[in-house]
Write a protein that holds these residues in place. Structure first.
Motif, short mmCIF file in Angstrom:
data_model
loop_
_atom_site.label_atom_id
_atom_site.label_comp_id
_atom_site.label_asym_id
_atom_site.label_seq_id
_atom_site.Cartn_x
_atom_site.Cartn_y
_atom_site.Cartn_z
N UNK A 4 5.71 -10.31 2.61
CA UNK A 4 4.86 -9.24 3.15
C UNK A 4 3.40 -9.48 2.75
N UNK A 5 2.54 -9.31 3.73
CA UNK A 5 1.12 -9.56 3.50
C UNK A 5 0.31 -8.37 4.00
N UNK A 6 -0.45 -7.77 3.11
CA UNK A 6 -1.32 -6.66 3.51
C UNK A 6 -2.76 -7.13 3.38
N UNK A 7 -3.54 -6.95 4.47
CA UNK A 7 -4.93 -7.39 4.44
C UNK A 7 -5.87 -6.23 4.70
N UNK A 8 -6.73 -5.96 3.73
CA UNK A 8 -7.82 -4.99 3.91
C UNK A 8 -7.35 -3.67 4.52
N UNK A 9 -6.29 -3.11 3.97
CA UNK A 9 -5.77 -1.87 4.54
C UNK A 9 -6.65 -0.68 4.14
N UNK A 10 -6.93 0.15 5.13
CA UNK A 10 -7.74 1.35 4.88
C UNK A 10 -7.06 2.52 5.58
N UNK A 11 -6.72 3.57 4.80
CA UNK A 11 -6.09 4.76 5.38
C UNK A 11 -6.94 5.97 5.04
N UNK A 12 -7.19 6.79 6.03
CA UNK A 12 -8.02 7.95 5.80
C UNK A 12 -7.30 9.20 6.31
N UNK A 13 -7.31 10.27 5.49
CA UNK A 13 -6.83 11.58 5.93
C UNK A 13 -8.03 12.48 6.05
N UNK A 14 -8.44 12.79 7.26
CA UNK A 14 -9.64 13.59 7.40
C UNK A 14 -10.80 12.87 6.74
N UNK A 15 -11.46 13.54 5.83
CA UNK A 15 -12.61 12.92 5.19
C UNK A 15 -12.27 12.14 3.94
N UNK A 16 -10.95 12.09 3.65
CA UNK A 16 -10.53 11.53 2.38
C UNK A 16 -9.97 10.13 2.58
N UNK A 17 -10.51 9.17 1.85
CA UNK A 17 -9.99 7.81 1.98
C UNK A 17 -8.91 7.60 0.93
N UNK A 18 -7.67 7.51 1.40
CA UNK A 18 -6.54 7.41 0.48
C UNK A 18 -6.30 5.97 0.05
N UNK A 19 -6.51 5.05 0.99
CA UNK A 19 -6.37 3.63 0.67
C UNK A 19 -7.64 2.95 1.18
N UNK A 20 -8.27 2.21 0.31
CA UNK A 20 -9.61 1.71 0.62
C UNK A 20 -9.68 0.20 0.40
N UNK A 21 -9.27 -0.54 1.43
CA UNK A 21 -9.42 -1.98 1.36
C UNK A 21 -8.46 -2.69 0.42
N UNK A 22 -7.20 -2.35 0.51
CA UNK A 22 -6.19 -3.00 -0.34
C UNK A 22 -5.64 -4.24 0.35
N UNK A 23 -5.57 -5.33 -0.37
CA UNK A 23 -4.91 -6.54 0.12
C UNK A 23 -3.90 -6.96 -0.93
N UNK A 24 -2.73 -7.30 -0.47
CA UNK A 24 -1.77 -7.83 -1.45
C UNK A 24 -0.73 -8.68 -0.74
N UNK A 25 -0.05 -9.49 -1.51
CA UNK A 25 0.98 -10.36 -0.97
C UNK A 25 2.23 -10.20 -1.81
#
Lengths: 253, 638
Positions: A4-25
């Motif tokens: 599994x490879x995650x690249x630059x993941x960004x998740x936002x709920x409304x104005x709140x950034x819950x995940x901000x640029x996570x990459x992992x392998x």
């Protein structure tokens, strides 16, 4: 790339950034740790990988294949399995039925006919897998009990067994040891190691029990406030100033 | 253009009353999370109370009006507030069952007291007619419109200007705020239920002179309100009132058009359901967030009877059923009907209990089966058994159509959509030639089995026994198969099932189709048994009764449908006391409310009732679909 490879993941709920640029392998055949204080966004990363939450940007790949456009069940059929922090068991079904469904749910998949009629080879396969998985997780003796009536420790094992019964190549386990006692946790770790060694399974493990993480994982990612702050081997993580600072005053479990 | 004015005025007037009712509905839903299917029943109570005071006891109408509003606001509002608190933390299906139970109880009570026929409600407002720009307008119309508009405007002002009001507004905007608002939440809820109930009663009083005092019509006023509330997204009060006007206008204007087309005569009456259905089906995802449900659940400790006990039970049940012709006497036809209902209930159970979907249009599936069978076996002359099977199969696409909203909606909104669908079909499709046609009824033959005479009550009874047992066996097989596991899994945790790889949308469509198949076969059997069958045998209201009776019948796969059918069909035929039978719906409704409240996981009634030797079986899992998905999403928020 295998796993599994995650690249630059960004998740936002409304104005709140819950995940901000996570990459992992998280490669196959290994257990990879994902740790961080409460609310660091670990479960959100899992939800985004499995399709329950739509990330704003970023990529999720399994064995090189892009998963982003796929639905929840489609990603599961590609090979990403998961457990839930609050456990999502089929409470009114027996333990054996829960484990069976781990395999059957994927066989039924998106095919209306397969919902009703099993392939001839399926029946045999399901029986064998169910039996072997119950055995592996050491829950054969409670196979006929209703899942809703079990203790937390037993329920954790049933949920693990259910995902192990599926045809997954990558498992995302969300705090699987919370609510388990010392002995149960050790047993749990043993099952994970065996599954990885025997089947080349990859595991991404979110966990608060540091001794479990440090003894099972080869590589550990640390996130805080949705941002990646460190990654390295268990020894490196334990000695990192950044990690210590993140946990200081919060729940350094 | 001038031709349209009278229709526009009439539409605005009734629309304003719909808007008034809908505003009350949305207010209480937003503050308590309980969507009140019995809202129209409050309107009916208000109208009848007004009738009783004014026309029976001669109280002047202004005093009667005030008394009605005070009673509705304080007494009914209080009762609903308590009920809502009792339902806090229960599943969506339990809530739906509880308020549908209230609807059925009140409707039954009014019918038992005042008779099912419409009473004449004398107008109490001045009917002086004057002309605006050449169009005649009744003074009463103006007054009704102004009262409805004024009440809604006053509510909006109240919400803006008072402390309790602003707390309520905060809650209407964001229901999570109630506990943070610093106001007494009980008072906020009680006030909103009082206002909501008073609005419902007022709309009943205003509407009665126009549509007549009919317990059913007034009770179903709630659906006009549903349509209006759907336009207001179940949250905005001004939009909801506007929605009422829209529903009223479309319905009124369409009467002008459809008068030319016989086929569409049911259209105006169906407008609110069309609006409701369309809004629900085309609403954007996340547009309609269900309120007040929680992830709390009762752990499934299903009491498993031993294998031997079950076999003994089934065998003795079959023995009783087989022996019925020897003890039933002239009541045997009642037993045949009851058998049909066993199959209806079993198919409904598959949907509601096994898979956790709420459906309020089950009678519609049966009606589709009945008419299809009549056309195939009677009209086209197909062999009896083939026609029966085809009747079931042709209901499958109908089940699929209902399942479309099920895919996107869940819980409460699904229940609303199915309810709307049932009434839509009843009003619009029943009169068409593909169903009951203009005459309102169709004829169907009994099977020809040579020497075995099926035209005697006993002969047909055994035919019914065989078909129903085959149907039950089919449902049982489905339950035990992979599909059954998938359905039960979906009911427990749709999220888990999806993350294991099953496309649960497909699972939902399948269960609706399967359930529709068996219900349609039951309907076909009923048609064959009755010989001549009309739409009146499958009123959409029956769907509500079915769900409520099934809820109180317990949880057994075989036992629940049997108990439900006995309660609905056989008991009334044995009780000679007419009063008891009149009040039977009241009993069903009240029991359903009790069962729903007792299912609350926050109450440990299970243990207490077990001590008494009873068990509460009503477990329902519907709410989890949406709620759990949201809970899973919310978990990760820092």
């Amino acid at each position: 790339m295998n796993g599994l490879e995650i690249r630059e993941m960004r998740v936002r709920f409304g104005g709140l950034t819950a995940v901000d640029g996570v990459s992992l392998t998280a490669p196959g055949g290994r257990i990879t740790g994902l740790i961080g204080p409460n609310g660091a966004g670990k479960t959100t990363i899992f939800n985004a990988c499995t399709g329950l939450v739509r990330p704003e940007s970023g990529q999720v790949r399994l064995d090189g294949e892009d998963l982003m456009g796929l639905s929840v069940p489609a990603r599961a059929r590609r090979g990403v399995g998961r457990t839930f922090q609050r456990m999502e068991l089929f409470d009114s079904l027996t333990v054996a039925e829960n484990v069976r469904l781990g395999r059957e749910a994927g066989q039924a998949g998106g095919n209306a006919v397969r919902h009703v009629v099993a392939r001839r080879s399926d029946g045999e396969q399901v029986r064998a897998v169910t039996e072997a998985t119950l055995e592996l997780c050491d829950i054969t003796h409670i196979a006929d009990r209703t899942a809703g009536a079990l203790s937390t420790g037993q329920r954790r094992l049933v949920e693990l067994a259910r995902t192990l019964a599926g045809r997954f190549s990558m498992l995302l386990l969300d705090e699987p040891s919370s609510g388990l006692d010392r002995y149960e946790t050790e047993r749990f770790a043993e099952i994970l190691r065996r599954a990885v060694a025997d089947r080349g399974l990859g595991i991404l493990l979110v966990e608060h029990d540091m001794s479990l993480v440090m003894t099972t994982c080869e590589h550990i990612y640390v996130v805080d406030f949705g941002r990646p702050i460190f990654d390295g081997t268990p020894i490196q993580v334990q000695t990192s100033e950044a990690v210590r600072a993140a946990y200081l005053g919060s729940d350094a479990a | 253009m001038r031709d349209f004015f009278p229709f526009i005025i009439a539409g605005l007037v009734t629309g304003s009353v719909y808007g008034l009712a809908a505003t009350g509905l949305v207010l209480s839903y937003q503050t308590s999370g309980i969507f009140n299917f019995g809202h129209g029943a409050i309107a009916a109570v208000g109208a009848y109370l007004f009738f009783q005071l004014r026309q029976e006891w001669g109280v002047p109408w202004p005093i009667a009006g005030v008394v009605v509003l005070v009673i509705a606001g304080l007494v009914i509002g209080y009762v609903f507030e308590r009920l809502a608190r009792g339902l806090e933390g229960t599943s969506t299906a339990a809530r739906v069952v509880a308020t549908v139970g209230v609807l059925i109880a009140i409707q039954g009570l009014l019918t038992a007291t005042y008779g099912p026929a419409a009473r004449d409600s004398r107008t109490f407002l001045p009917t002086h007619v004057f002309s605006i720009g050449g169009v005649n307008v009744g003074l009463d119309q103006v007054i009704v419109f102004l009262v409805a508009l004024g009440a809604t405007a006053a509510l909006t002002q109240y919400l803006r200007l008072t402390a309790t009001g602003s707390a309520m507004r905060a809650v209407v905007d964001d229901s999570q705020l109630l506990d943070l608002a610093g106001t007494n939440p009980t008072r906020v809820r009680r006030t909103s239920w009082a206002i909501g109930s008073a609005f419902a009663a007022l709309s009943g009083v205003l509407l009665a002179p126009a549509i007549g005092l009919d317990p059913l019509l007034l009770t179903l006023l709630v659906i006009q309100a549903f349509g209006a509330a759907a336009i207001g997204r179940f949250s905005s009060l001004p939009l909801t009132f506007g929605g009422g006007l829209v529903v009223g206008l479309i319905a009124s204007l369409s009467t002008k058009y459809v008068s030319q087309y016989q086929v569409l005569s049911g259209f105006p009456a169906a407008v609110p359901f069309i609006v409701l259905f369309v809004v629900l089906v085309f609403a954007r995802r996340g547009w309609l967030a269900e309120l007040g449900t929680s992830a709390a659940r009762k752990v499934g400790r299903r009491p498993h009877a031993s294998r031997r006990a079950r076999i003994v039970g089934v065998v003795s049940l079959i023995a009783v059923v087989a022996a019925a012709p020897f003890f039933a006497g002239p009541r045997l036809p009642v037993y045949s009907t009851a058998l049909v209902f066993v199959l209806v209930f079993a198919s409904l159970r598959l949907l509601v209990v096994t898979s956790g979907q709420v459906s309020l249009c089950h009678a519609t599936f049966a009606a589709v089966g009945a008419t299809t069978f009549a056309h195939l076996a009677g009209g086209a002359g197909l062999p009896w058994l083939l026609a029966l099977l085809l009747a079931g199969l042709l209901a499958v696409p109908v089940g699929a159509v209902v399942a479309v909203p099920a895919i996107r909606l869940s819980g409460l909104f699904l229940a609303l959509a199915t309810f709307g669908f049932g009434i839509l079909v009843e009003r619009l499709v029943f009169p068409m030639a593909i169903m009951f046609g203009k005459g309102g009824q169709v004829t169907a033959p009994r099977p020809d089995l040579g020497v075995f005479d099926t035209n005697t009550p006993k002969g047909f009874y055994y035919v019914a026994v065989v078909i129903v047992i085959l149907g039950l066996a089919g449902i049982h097989a489905a339950n035990r198969s992979r599909l059954g596991r998938l359905l039960r899994g979906m009911a427990d945790s749709p999220v888990a099932l999806a993350t294991l790889g099953t496309s649960v949308n497909i699972t939902r469509v399948i269960v609706f189709c399967l359930s529709a198949f068996f219900a349609a076969v039951a309907g076909a059997l009923f048609a064959s048994f009755s010989g001549t069958v009309g739409g009146v045998s499958f009123p959409s209201f029956l769907s509500l009764t079915l769900v409520v009776v099934l809820a109180i019948a317990g949880g057994g796969e075989l036992l629940a449908p049997v108990v439900a059918a006995v309660a609905l069909q056989i008991v009334p035929s044995y009780v000679r006391n007419a009063t008891f039978n009149d009040y039977l719906p009241v009993l069903f409704g009240v029991s359903a409310v009790a069962v729903a409240v007792l299912s609350n996981p926050r109450l440990d009634v299970d243990a207490r009732l077990r001590a008494l030797g009873t068990r509460v079986h009503w477990r329902d899992r519907t709410s989890r679909i949406a709620v759990r998905a949201r809970a899973v999403g919310a978990e990760g928020r820092p």
